[in-house]
Design a protein around this motif. Structure first.
Motif, PDB file in Angstrom:
ATOM      1  N   ALA A   1       9.819 -25.742  19.491  1.00  0.00           N
ATOM      2  CA  ALA A   1       8.937 -25.515  18.341  1.00  0.00           C
ATOM      3  C   ALA A   1       8.319 -24.116  18.396  1.00  0.00           C
ATOM      4  O   ALA A   1       8.276 -23.406  17.379  1.00  0.00           O
ATOM      5  N   LEU A   2       7.859 -23.704  19.574  1.00  0.00           N
ATOM      6  CA  LEU A   2       7.284 -22.371  19.710  1.00  0.00           C
ATOM      7  C   LEU A   2       8.318 -21.289  19.417  1.00  0.00           C
ATOM      8  O   LEU A   2       8.021 -20.300  18.745  1.00  0.00           O
ATOM      9  N   LEU A   3       9.532 -21.474  19.908  1.00  0.00           N
ATOM     10  CA  LEU A   3      10.592 -20.496  19.669  1.00  0.00           C
ATOM     11  C   LEU A   3      10.910 -20.381  18.182  1.00  0.00           C
ATOM     12  O   LEU A   3      10.996 -19.272  17.632  1.00  0.00           O
ATOM     13  N   GLY A   4      11.082 -21.513  17.520  1.00  0.00           N
ATOM     14  CA  GLY A   4      11.418 -21.504  16.099  1.00  0.00           C
ATOM     15  C   GLY A   4      10.316 -20.919  15.247  1.00  0.00           C
ATOM     16  O   GLY A   4      10.569 -20.122  14.328  1.00  0.00           O
ATOM     17  N   TRP A   5       9.083 -21.298  15.560  1.00  0.00           N
ATOM     18  CA  TRP A   5       7.940 -20.777  14.803  1.00  0.00           C
ATOM     19  C   TRP A   5       7.794 -19.273  14.994  1.00  0.00           C
ATOM     20  O   TRP A   5       7.610 -18.523  14.028  1.00  0.00           O
ATOM     21  N   ALA A   6       7.887 -18.808  16.246  1.00  0.00           N
ATOM     22  CA  ALA A   6       7.706 -17.380  16.522  1.00  0.00           C
ATOM     23  C   ALA A   6       8.749 -16.549  15.795  1.00  0.00           C
ATOM     24  O   ALA A   6       8.444 -15.466  15.274  1.00  0.00           O
ATOM     25  N   ARG A   7       9.976 -17.024  15.745  1.00  0.00           N
ATOM     26  CA  ARG A   7      11.033 -16.279  15.049  1.00  0.00           C
ATOM     27  C   ARG A   7      10.769 -16.233  13.547  1.00  0.00           C
ATOM     28  O   ARG A   7      10.961 -15.198  12.905  1.00  0.00           O
ATOM     29  N   SER A   8      10.336 -17.347  12.987  1.00  0.00           N
ATOM     30  CA  SER A   8      10.027 -17.369  11.559  1.00  0.00           C
ATOM     31  C   SER A   8       8.820 -16.480  11.261  1.00  0.00           C
ATOM     32  O   SER A   8       8.802 -15.746  10.258  1.00  0.00           O
ATOM     33  N   TYR A   9       7.831 -16.526  12.115  1.00  0.00           N
ATOM     34  CA  TYR A   9       6.610 -15.736  11.959  1.00  0.00           C
ATOM     35  C   TYR A   9       6.947 -14.246  12.003  1.00  0.00           C
ATOM     36  O   TYR A   9       6.509 -13.459  11.144  1.00  0.00           O
TER      37      TYR A   9
END
Length: 210
Positions: free
Chosen positions: A82-90
């Motif tokens: 979740a952190l990886l996916g969110w950070a990339r989208s952010y």
């Protein structure tokens, strides 16, 4: 009845125009006078939608943050993924509009999209087993990292002039080539740092925290 020659003024049109100015010229370019001129309206008409310039910038910042995907914190995705996916989208959202990043860095204030994002990240970390203080630290850490990575390009900071580096900077003999590999360098650096952060957190995760 004939249609008006110009689209009716709306919050969405004002925000769209303000974001275009920020992208093209930076935050100082945004003023109510400039926006009115760009939109072809009188200055006072803007105040039917926004009371101040800061309210306009808040709406611009919130529009950018609304593009960030936080669904992974609600759909049961494992916390590291979740952190990886969110950070990339952010980062993708901020990198598309780097001139708004300093304004966003002030914090969420009253902006709905930023508050919703903070709520989703914090809630996701707490549900994963992190104590609330640690969940707060993780959210702040990731925001610092992502915002910093979106502010500018490391690769573009080196000029395409091999003679500049010469013998005085012997370890920078190929630095003049970096700008030509901007995407690989910048995205590679982001992914390296992101993985290091998340792997480091995993060592102190809910099952191993000190």
């Amino acid at each position: 009845m004939a249609r008006p020659r110009k689209p009716l003024l709306s919050r969405a049109r004002i925000v769209e125009c303000a974001l275009a100015l920020v992208d093209a010229e930076g935050l100082p370019a945004v003023s109510t006078r400039r926006l009115a001129a760009e939109l072809g309206v009188s200055g006072p008409s803007l105040y039917n939608h926004f009371r101040t310039k800061d309210e306009i910038l808040d709406a611009v910042a919130d529009t950018v943050c609304a593009q960030v995907d936080v669904s992974m914190f609600e759909d049961g995705t494992e916390w590291r993924a979740a952190l990886l996916g969110w950070a990339r989208s952010y980062r993708a959202a901020l990198s598309a509009h780097p001139n708004i990043v300093p304004y966003l860095a002030q914090g969420p204030g009253r902006r709905p999209s930023q508050l919703a994002m903070a709520d989703a990240v914090f809630g996701g970390m707490v549900r994963a087993g992190w104590p609330k203080p640690h969940a707060t630290h993780i959210g702040a850490l990731m925001r610092y990292f992502v915002a910093g990575s979106a502010l500018g390009s490391f690769a573009r900071g080196f000029v395409d002039d091999a003679a500049l580096y010469g013998q005085e900077y012997p370890h920078l003999g190929e630095a003049h080539l970096l700008a030509g590999h901007q995407r690989d360098v910048d995205e590679g650096a982001f992914e390296t740092g992101l993985r290091a952060l998340v792997d480091g957190l995993a060592l102190r995760g809910p099952a191993h925290r000190a």
